[in-house]
Design an enzyme around this catalytic site. Structure first.
Site, PDB file in Angstrom:
ATOM      1  CG  ASP A  96      -0.073  -0.177   2.387  1.00 24.34           C
ATOM      2  OD1 ASP A  96       1.081  -0.586   2.395  1.00 24.34           O
ATOM      3  OD2 ASP A  96      -0.930  -0.475   3.511  1.00 24.34           O
ATOM      4  CG  ASP A  99       7.091   6.081   6.236  1.00 20.76           C
ATOM      5  OD1 ASP A  99       7.538   7.251   5.608  1.00 20.76           O
ATOM      6  OD2 ASP A  99       6.862   6.112   7.369  1.00 20.76           O
ATOM      7  CE  LYS A 127       4.442   8.640   5.103  1.00 19.90           C
ATOM      8  NZ  LYS A 127       3.650   8.409   6.190  1.00 19.90           N
ATOM      9  CG  ASP A 155      -3.304   0.584  10.523  1.00 10.72           C
ATOM     10  OD1 ASP A 155      -2.555   0.467   9.529  1.00 10.72           O
ATOM     11  OD2 ASP A 155      -3.208   0.384  11.874  1.00 10.72           O
TER      12      ASP A 155
HETATM   13  P1  IMP Z   1       8.445   1.362   6.258  1.00 12.47           P
HETATM   14  O1  IMP Z   1       8.990   0.213   6.363  1.00 12.47           O
HETATM   15  O2  IMP Z   1       8.625   2.684   6.814  1.00 12.47           O
HETATM   16  O3  IMP Z   1       8.494   1.674   4.670  1.00 12.47           O
HETATM   17  O4  IMP Z   1       6.792   1.125   6.541  1.00 12.47           O
HETATM   18  C1  IMP Z   1       5.865   0.689   5.514  1.00 12.47           C
HETATM   19  C2  IMP Z   1       4.750   0.483   6.279  1.00 12.47           C
HETATM   20  O5  IMP Z   1       4.334   1.511   7.274  1.00 12.47           O
HETATM   21  C3  IMP Z   1       3.502   0.380   5.336  1.00 12.47           C
HETATM   22  O6  IMP Z   1       3.366  -0.862   4.887  1.00 12.47           O
HETATM   23  C4  IMP Z   1       2.292   0.913   6.223  1.00 12.47           C
HETATM   24  O7  IMP Z   1       1.723  -0.207   6.994  1.00 12.47           O
HETATM   25  C5  IMP Z   1       3.042   1.795   7.478  1.00 12.47           C
HETATM   26  N1  IMP Z   1       3.006   3.104   7.004  1.00 12.47           N
HETATM   27  C6  IMP Z   1       3.797   3.926   6.874  1.00 12.47           C
HETATM   28  N2  IMP Z   1       3.450   5.012   6.417  1.00 12.47           N
HETATM   29  C7  IMP Z   1       1.922   5.076   6.413  1.00 12.47           C
HETATM   30  C8  IMP Z   1       1.020   6.249   6.606  1.00 12.47           C
HETATM   31  O8  IMP Z   1       0.995   7.045   6.249  1.00 12.47           O
HETATM   32  N3  IMP Z   1      -0.395   5.489   6.992  1.00 12.47           N
HETATM   33  C9  IMP Z   1      -0.565   3.959   7.301  1.00 12.47           C
HETATM   34  N4  IMP Z   1       0.300   3.289   7.192  1.00 12.47           N
HETATM   35  C10 IMP Z   1       1.788   3.890   6.897  1.00 12.47           C
HETATM   36 MG    MG Z   2       1.771  -1.988   5.121  1.00 10.33          MG
END
Ligand code: IMP
Ligand code: MG
Length: 171
Positions: A96, A99, A127, A155
């Site tokens: 989805d 980040d 993002k 969420d």
């Molecule tokens: P990453 O490992 O930091 O890239 O995290 C990814 C995961 O963090 C995503 O798959 C989401 O589950 C959660 N996440 C990161 N940013 C958001 C946001 O803005 N809204 C909701 N979930 C987020």
């Molecule tokens: Mg996720």
């Protein structure tokens, strides 16, 4: 908490169709295995898979990161594995939102170690502001710089996944 629509359900649906068209054309004559990263991906995944004009298989994987609600801590473990043997398959990992990039990179590396024929990455939202590890995204829906997003599966502490539009949380 206050929410404001950032990406409407109509914009989402038209983007999903675009992504599905690209994937269907790139994988013409093949039958990729789409792997959704639970839980946030569910609505995007269903819409995407049903919009493909090629046959596909689906499976799911789930990672969990320790720490606070709004950011990955970097300590990640696999809590649900795929069930289809991925060796020799063309994989498309679908998430989805990316980040920091830590979760997706961890999962992709794990899947690549099992000798699939190929692995591509499809994300609805890229993002960028807090990216810590570069992620090689092959199919990207929207690019967003910052903000905490909810809705269409996303969420905040398990709330708001059911919203049909993608909203930014304020406060
Ligand atoms: P990453 O490992 O930091 O890239 O995290 C990814 C995961 O963090 C995503 O798959 C989401 O589950 C959660 N996440 C990161 N940013 C958001 C946001 O803005 N809204 C909701 N979930 C987020
Ligand atoms: Mg996720």
């Amino acid at each position: 908490m206050e929410k404001k629509v950032l990406i409407s359900r109509h914009e989402i649906q038209s983007k999903v169709k675009d992504l599905a068209r690209q994937i269907s054309s790139d994988y013409a004559g093949k039958e990729p295995v789409l792997i959704g990263i639970l839980n946030g991906v569910v609505f995007f995944f269903a819409d995407l898979v049903m919009s493909l004009s090629i046959p596909s298989k689906i499976d799911f994987i789930r990672a969990s990161s320790y720490g606070s609600n709004k950011a990955s801590s970097g300590m990640i473990k696999l809590v649900k594995d795929v069930e289809i043997p991925v060796k020799g398959q063309d994989l498309i990992v679908v998430d989805d939102i990316v980040d920091t990039g830590l979760t997706l990179n961890y999962l992709v590396k794990n899947l690549k170690s099992r000798e699939p024929a190929s692995v591509k990455i499809c994300v609805l939202i890229d993002k960028t502001e807090r990216r810590e590890q570069e992620v090689a995204i092959d199919y990207r829906g929207f690019k967003v710089q910052e903000g905490f997003l909810v809705g269409y599966g996303l969420d905040y502490a398990e709330q708001y996944r059911y919203l049909p539009d993608i909203c930014v949380l304020k406060g």
